[in-house]
Design an enzyme around this catalytic site. Structure first.
Site, PDB file in Angstrom:
ATOM      1  N   PHE A  89       0.849  -1.190   0.000  1.00  0.00           N
ATOM      2  CA  PHE A  89       0.000   0.000   0.000  1.00  0.00           C
ATOM      3  C   PHE A  89       0.889   1.247   0.000  1.00  0.00           C
ATOM      4  O   PHE A  89       1.842   1.337   0.770  1.00  0.00           O
ATOM      5  CB  PHE A  89      -0.867  -0.023   1.266  1.00  0.00           C
ATOM      6  CG  PHE A  89      -1.849   1.098   1.381  1.00  0.00           C
ATOM      7  CD1 PHE A  89      -3.030   1.081   0.653  1.00  0.00           C
ATOM      8  CD2 PHE A  89      -1.607   2.161   2.235  1.00  0.00           C
ATOM      9  CE1 PHE A  89      -3.953   2.115   0.774  1.00  0.00           C
ATOM     10  CE2 PHE A  89      -2.525   3.200   2.357  1.00  0.00           C
ATOM     11  CZ  PHE A  89      -3.704   3.172   1.623  1.00  0.00           C
ATOM     12  N   ASN A 191      -3.360   1.855  10.474  1.00  0.00           N
ATOM     13  CA  ASN A 191      -4.065   2.301   9.285  1.00  0.00           C
ATOM     14  C   ASN A 191      -4.576   1.013   8.643  1.00  0.00           C
ATOM     15  O   ASN A 191      -3.949   0.460   7.752  1.00  0.00           O
ATOM     16  CB  ASN A 191      -3.118   3.056   8.341  1.00  0.00           C
ATOM     17  CG  ASN A 191      -3.833   3.557   7.102  1.00  0.00           C
ATOM     18  OD1 ASN A 191      -5.049   3.471   7.006  1.00  0.00           O
ATOM     19  ND2 ASN A 191      -3.080   4.063   6.156  1.00  0.00           N
ATOM     20  N   PRO A 192      -5.715   0.505   9.147  1.00  0.00           N
ATOM     21  CA  PRO A 192      -6.162  -0.841   8.762  1.00  0.00           C
ATOM     22  C   PRO A 192      -6.913  -0.825   7.432  1.00  0.00           C
ATOM     23  O   PRO A 192      -7.222   0.248   6.902  1.00  0.00           O
ATOM     24  CB  PRO A 192      -7.123  -1.195   9.902  1.00  0.00           C
ATOM     25  CG  PRO A 192      -7.746   0.131  10.258  1.00  0.00           C
ATOM     26  CD  PRO A 192      -6.652   1.170  10.062  1.00  0.00           C
TER      27      PRO A 192
END
Length: 290
Positions: A89, A191-192
């Protein structure tokens, strides 16, 4: 052709393709190809045919919505330049605020412990270690593709002299994760994956960010439900939890935290654009000095 001519043409190509910041992206791509800073482009003269060709190929990929950071190989995050690419990510500027919040929480502590759950590129964990040298940071990532980037970035920052971050493979919802730290952690940050299953996202995100980092079930909060139990177990009484969320979850996520029953001082915070972006809470029980 000169650097400025190349940038002008590329910006027009990216704008026509609907890329959000065409001129900036063109400048950053050319700077990456030439190995110079963006500002150095202003005084750069003729660009060699080879470099122009490499630049042209990158511009075409960007026009096809490959993320800019995959093409340059780096993403800025606070004071760091992190390596990113396929399988991890790409850290976003708004997450820098959450890292800043962690640093405020531990500012008065000489040797705090921080756990970053779902660390991805390692952005939050590595920024905290970079700016608070006395900290112990544990960075947890379950995606085998992403953790390779975490380890690479952690090794790079340790070699640069930062406090080393401990990287471990694990699932943030695992009831046995880091059990040896139960009740001793000062801050848990995450920051799931929080994107609801039916959300429409830009192609850069859908096609290139790893699915495990994005999707959070029907309401986007499935992973957070498991994360709350892990955080409540790890934190000392009075310790702090910070969770990034989607801008539409500014009331649903704080409500979920309140309903969980182990938290006080539940608050939501906006990002620089004024959108709801992260929820913070304090572990109930004896309130230690914070």
């Amino acid at each position: 052709m000169t650097a400025q001519q190349l940038v002008r043409e590329a910006a027009a190509r990216l704008a026509a393709a609907g890329v959000e910041s065409p001129r900036v992206d063109a400048e950053l791509l050319l700077a990456a190809v030439l190995g110079v800073s963006r500002t150095a482009l202003l005084t750069a003269g003729e660009v060699s045919e080879d470099a122009a060709a490499r630049f042209g190929a990158l511009v075409e990929q960007r026009a096809d919505r490959v993320p800019l950071q995959h093409l340059t190989g780096t993403a800025p995050f606070r004071h760091l330049e992190l390596s990113v690419g396929p399988g991890v990510f790409v850290p976003r500027p708004e997450t820098e605020l959450l890292a800043g919040w962690v640093l405020e929480r531990i500012a008065g502590l000489a040797a705090p412990t921080v756990v970053d759950l779902g660390t991805g590129s390692g952005a939050i964990a590595l920024a905290v270690a970079n700016e608070h040298p006395g900290v112990r940071v544990l960075a947890v990532e379950r995606d085998p593709g992403a953790i390779e980037w975490t380890r690479h970035n952690a090794a790079t920052r340790a070699a640069a002299g930062d406090t080393p971050v401990e990287v471990l493979a694990g699932d943030m919802t695992d009831p046995d994760l880091l059990a040896e730290l139960d009740g001793t952690v000062d801050v848990v940050v995450s920051n799931p994956p929080y994107v609801p299953d039916d959300a429409r996202l830009p192609r850069e995100v859908v096609d290139h960010d790893p699915p495990l980092a994005l999707w959070g079930g029907p309401d986007g909060l499935d992973v957070v439900r498991g994360l709350l139990g892990t955080a409540a177990r790890l934190l000392r009484p009075g310790g702090w939890l910070g969770i990034e969320h989607a801008d539409l979850q500014g009331s649903s996520l704080p409500a979920l935290v309140r309903a969980h029953g182990r938290w006080t001082d539940v608050a939501d915070h906006a990002d620089l654009a004024g959108r709801p972006r992260h929820t913070t809470a304090q572990r109930s029980g004896h309130h230690a000095a914070t």
